[in-house]
Design an enzyme around this catalytic site. Sequence first.
Site, mmCIF file in Angstrom:
data_model
loop_
_atom_site.group_PDB
_atom_site.id
_atom_site.type_symbol
_atom_site.label_atom_id
_atom_site.label_comp_id
_atom_site.label_asym_id
_atom_site.label_seq_id
_atom_site.Cartn_x
_atom_site.Cartn_y
_atom_site.Cartn_z
ATOM 1 C CB SER A 144 -0.847 0.056 1.273
ATOM 2 O OG SER A 144 -1.722 -1.016 1.351
ATOM 3 C CG HIS A 165 -2.009 -0.728 -4.533
ATOM 4 N ND1 HIS A 165 -2.512 0.537 -4.325
ATOM 5 C CD2 HIS A 165 -2.181 -1.386 -3.359
ATOM 6 C CE1 HIS A 165 -2.956 0.638 -3.085
ATOM 7 N NE2 HIS A 165 -2.767 -0.519 -2.482
ATOM 8 C CD GLU A 177 -2.932 3.196 -7.144
ATOM 9 O OE1 GLU A 177 -3.286 4.388 -7.168
ATOM 10 O OE2 GLU A 177 -2.370 2.680 -6.143
ATOM 11 C CG ASN A 215 -3.344 3.548 -0.438
ATOM 12 O OD1 ASN A 215 -4.566 3.620 -0.431
ATOM 13 N ND2 ASN A 215 -2.699 2.407 -0.313
HETATM 14 N N1 CAA Z 1 -17.353 -10.264 -2.427
HETATM 15 C C1 CAA Z 1 -18.325 -10.404 -3.324
HETATM 16 N N2 CAA Z 1 -19.348 -9.542 -3.476
HETATM 17 C C2 CAA Z 1 -19.356 -8.484 -2.672
HETATM 18 C C3 CAA Z 1 -18.371 -8.255 -1.690
HETATM 19 C C4 CAA Z 1 -17.336 -9.199 -1.579
HETATM 20 N N3 CAA Z 1 -16.333 -9.102 -0.694
HETATM 21 N N4 CAA Z 1 -18.661 -7.108 -1.038
HETATM 22 C C5 CAA Z 1 -19.773 -6.631 -1.590
HETATM 23 N N5 CAA Z 1 -20.190 -7.449 -2.587
HETATM 24 C C6 CAA Z 1 -21.322 -7.244 -3.498
HETATM 25 C C7 CAA Z 1 -22.427 -8.199 -3.182
HETATM 26 O O1 CAA Z 1 -23.126 -8.469 -4.367
HETATM 27 C C8 CAA Z 1 -23.294 -7.373 -2.238
HETATM 28 O O2 CAA Z 1 -24.586 -7.857 -2.183
HETATM 29 P P1 CAA Z 1 -24.946 -8.985 -1.030
HETATM 30 O O3 CAA Z 1 -24.730 -8.311 0.287
HETATM 31 O O4 CAA Z 1 -26.370 -9.281 -1.313
HETATM 32 O O5 CAA Z 1 -24.063 -10.156 -1.213
HETATM 33 C C9 CAA Z 1 -23.203 -6.006 -2.905
HETATM 34 O O6 CAA Z 1 -21.849 -5.908 -3.342
HETATM 35 C C10 CAA Z 1 -23.506 -4.829 -2.030
HETATM 36 O O7 CAA Z 1 -22.713 -4.900 -0.886
HETATM 37 P P2 CAA Z 1 -23.110 -4.236 0.484
HETATM 38 O O8 CAA Z 1 -24.574 -4.271 0.622
HETATM 39 O O9 CAA Z 1 -22.267 -4.889 1.527
HETATM 40 O O10 CAA Z 1 -22.674 -2.737 0.471
HETATM 41 P P3 CAA Z 1 -22.251 -1.662 -0.599
HETATM 42 O O11 CAA Z 1 -23.260 -1.484 -1.649
HETATM 43 O O12 CAA Z 1 -21.832 -0.488 0.212
HETATM 44 O O13 CAA Z 1 -20.937 -2.205 -1.316
HETATM 45 C C11 CAA Z 1 -18.593 -1.943 -1.092
HETATM 46 C C12 CAA Z 1 -19.851 -2.660 -0.612
HETATM 47 C C13 CAA Z 1 -18.340 -2.295 -2.572
HETATM 48 C C14 CAA Z 1 -17.453 -2.500 -0.252
HETATM 49 C C15 CAA Z 1 -18.745 -0.390 -0.933
HETATM 50 O O14 CAA Z 1 -19.150 -0.086 0.370
HETATM 51 C C16 CAA Z 1 -17.485 0.365 -1.234
HETATM 52 O O15 CAA Z 1 -17.146 0.588 -2.386
HETATM 53 N N6 CAA Z 1 -16.748 0.766 -0.168
HETATM 54 C C17 CAA Z 1 -15.509 1.520 -0.301
HETATM 55 C C18 CAA Z 1 -14.382 0.537 -0.511
HETATM 56 C C19 CAA Z 1 -13.070 1.221 -0.740
HETATM 57 O O16 CAA Z 1 -12.936 2.446 -0.716
HETATM 58 N N7 CAA Z 1 -12.029 0.413 -0.940
HETATM 59 C C20 CAA Z 1 -10.693 0.884 -1.066
HETATM 60 C C21 CAA Z 1 -9.982 0.736 0.250
HETATM 61 S S1 CAA Z 1 -8.322 1.352 0.187
HETATM 62 C C22 CAA Z 1 -7.465 0.125 -0.483
HETATM 63 O O17 CAA Z 1 -7.945 -0.945 -0.769
HETATM 64 C C23 CAA Z 1 -6.017 0.397 -0.778
HETATM 65 C C24 CAA Z 1 -5.053 0.210 0.321
HETATM 66 O O18 CAA Z 1 -3.892 -0.049 0.011
HETATM 67 C C25 CAA Z 1 -5.369 0.378 1.746
HETATM 68 P P1 NAD Z 2 -4.002 -9.266 6.212
HETATM 69 O O1 NAD Z 2 -3.507 -9.028 7.571
HETATM 70 O O2 NAD Z 2 -5.456 -9.474 5.979
HETATM 71 O O3 NAD Z 2 -3.270 -10.556 5.590
HETATM 72 C C1 NAD Z 2 -1.886 -10.756 5.593
HETATM 73 C C2 NAD Z 2 -1.654 -12.262 5.449
HETATM 74 O O4 NAD Z 2 -0.267 -12.493 5.235
HETATM 75 C C3 NAD Z 2 -2.044 -13.019 6.727
HETATM 76 O O5 NAD Z 2 -2.918 -14.083 6.377
HETATM 77 C C4 NAD Z 2 -0.704 -13.534 7.264
HETATM 78 O O6 NAD Z 2 -0.816 -14.786 7.921
HETATM 79 C C5 NAD Z 2 0.089 -13.658 5.967
HETATM 80 N N1 NAD Z 2 1.546 -13.659 6.155
HETATM 81 C C6 NAD Z 2 2.287 -12.870 6.974
HETATM 82 N N2 NAD Z 2 3.589 -13.183 6.831
HETATM 83 C C7 NAD Z 2 3.670 -14.164 5.902
HETATM 84 C C8 NAD Z 2 4.741 -14.914 5.317
HETATM 85 N N3 NAD Z 2 6.012 -14.679 5.668
HETATM 86 N N4 NAD Z 2 4.446 -15.840 4.382
HETATM 87 C C9 NAD Z 2 3.165 -16.079 4.011
HETATM 88 N N5 NAD Z 2 2.118 -15.413 4.521
HETATM 89 C C10 NAD Z 2 2.362 -14.469 5.465
HETATM 90 O O7 NAD Z 2 -3.454 -8.071 5.321
HETATM 91 P P2 NAD Z 2 -4.080 -7.460 3.977
HETATM 92 O O8 NAD Z 2 -5.058 -6.436 4.334
HETATM 93 O O9 NAD Z 2 -4.459 -8.584 3.066
HETATM 94 O O10 NAD Z 2 -2.809 -6.687 3.402
HETATM 95 C C11 NAD Z 2 -1.767 -7.384 2.757
HETATM 96 C C12 NAD Z 2 -0.923 -6.419 1.957
HETATM 97 O O11 NAD Z 2 -1.756 -5.753 0.992
HETATM 98 C C13 NAD Z 2 -0.241 -5.316 2.767
HETATM 99 O O12 NAD Z 2 0.987 -5.004 2.157
HETATM 100 C C14 NAD Z 2 -1.221 -4.157 2.638
HETATM 101 O O13 NAD Z 2 -0.605 -2.911 2.825
HETATM 102 C C15 NAD Z 2 -1.681 -4.344 1.210
HETATM 103 N N6 NAD Z 2 -3.003 -3.794 0.878
HETATM 104 C C16 NAD Z 2 -3.997 -3.803 1.822
HETATM 105 C C17 NAD Z 2 -5.242 -3.295 1.484
HETATM 106 C C18 NAD Z 2 -6.379 -3.297 2.461
HETATM 107 O O14 NAD Z 2 -7.363 -2.577 2.241
HETATM 108 N N7 NAD Z 2 -6.327 -4.066 3.514
HETATM 109 C C19 NAD Z 2 -5.478 -2.805 0.186
HETATM 110 C C20 NAD Z 2 -4.427 -2.836 -0.759
HETATM 111 C C21 NAD Z 2 -3.186 -3.310 -0.381
#
Ligand code: CAA
Ligand code: NAD
Length: 314
Positions: A144, A165, A177, A215
């Site tokens: 991330s 990503h 990404e 991010n």
């Molecule tokens: N798997 C399969 N289908 C899914 C699902 C999953 N994990 N999650 C949601 N769905 C589908 C299903 O069809 C679901 O209907 P059911 O509940 O009947 O199964 C439908 O989507 C609607 O879901 P929800 O009613 O739970 O809610 P929603 O309409 O709000 O959608 C969401 C869920 C898509 C997660 C939405 O809330 C959303 O877009 N949230 C923001 C997510 C976001 O910003 N993600 C980025 C995070 S940052 C990141 O990832 C990067 C990083 O490095 C940290």
């Molecule tokens: P998570 O905690 O859900 O899962 C991490 C997994 O890695 C765990 O199941 C753990 O047991 C396993 N693990 C740790 N060390 C290991 C090793 N040496 N060998 C094999 N498996 C090992 O974390 P996550 O949310 O899936 O995030 C994973 C990566 O993806 C991170 O780098 C995070 O920054 C990135 N990421 C996270 C998100 C998010 O929304 N959570 C979105 C995009 C990218």
Amino acid sequence: MAFFSHQVCRGFSSSAVRNVVIKHVTIIGSGQMGAGIAQVAASTGHSVTLVDTSDDILKKSVKGIEGSLRRVVKKKFADKPEAGEEFIQKVLQNVSTSTDAGSVVQGSDLVLEAIVENLKIKQDIFGQLDKVAPQHTIFASNTSSLPISDIASSTSRLDRFGGLHFFNPVPMMKLVEVIGTSATSQETFDSLLNFSKVLGKTPVSCKDTPGFIVNRLLVPYIMEAVRLHERGHGSKEDIDIAMKLGAGYPMGPLELADFVGLDTAKFIIDGWSAMDPSNPLFAPSELLNKKVAEGKLGRKTGEGFYKYKILCVQ
Ligand code: CAA
Ligand code: NAD
């Protein structure tokens, strides 16, 4: 500030291999992200090996994949439940599991890492796998926030190393990404771009800068919401409602922090803060630190800013 001024010029190393058509994928880490990526790759006909540290974790991940597939199928095969069941079984057959990454990378075109957001651990695993993976195999990280070039530095395949990503939840989020470093070959970059498209995602090309595009914008926003709440300037519910109804976001920032994982959020902000301590956008939060210390990591542990009844794998 050197951290923020990476000059990225894609390299064409003499050891570069031709475009790799990615058929077999090894995914290291079967948590929220690894399981989601495995699901999407298996659903699009790839053979996937999911690797984690224990069979119990892997079992839970495969169960999570099946649950997520059922949600997909409920919509996609609404009128044909039997075809939906057949699809689920076919996808699950494309997924195998292992606790020994070294023994499964032999047949892999791509090794994609999605383990904990820690540079040293990521470097260690890639360094080990570099010695045993075939020459043509591309390595990619789903990090991330960490520089891809730093992760790649533990390997000898800098031209075959990039970033992929994905976003959480992977089956729903359409973006990937694709990150090239200055050493990533054009062939590798194109293979990763093409792989993202074959998964049904829309790729965007990113420089190897902290947080890439999403991010770099999203994490400071989430952290501002945490600090606003910490200062007592808004309840968590009001902050989340405000951003959903006032800005049209599908989740509020604190709900989203729980969804991403508070440990991941903390790893990201601590890393950026260490590299650029004077930037107020990267200031750590005592509240976030406390929650992580208490094991309240968000949805995946059942509690973060909110409490959750169901423990979700993804
Ligand atoms: N798997 C399969 N289908 C899914 C699902 C999953 N994990 N999650 C949601 N769905 C589908 C299903 O069809 C679901 O209907 P059911 O509940 O009947 O199964 C439908 O989507 C609607 O879901 P929800 O009613 O739970 O809610 P929603 O309409 O709000 O959608 C969401 C869920 C898509 C997660 C939405 O809330 C959303 O877009 N949230 C923001 C997510 C976001 O910003 N993600 C980025 C995070 S940052 C990141 O990832 C990067 C990083 O490095 C940290
Ligand atoms: P998570 O905690 O859900 O899962 C991490 C997994 O890695 C765990 O199941 C753990 O047991 C396993 N693990 C740790 N060390 C290991 C090793 N040496 N060998 C094999 N498996 C090992 O974390 P996550 O949310 O899936 O995030 C994973 C990566 O993806 C991170 O780098 C995070 O920054 C990135 N990421 C996270 C998100 C998010 O929304 N959570 C979105 C995009 C990218």
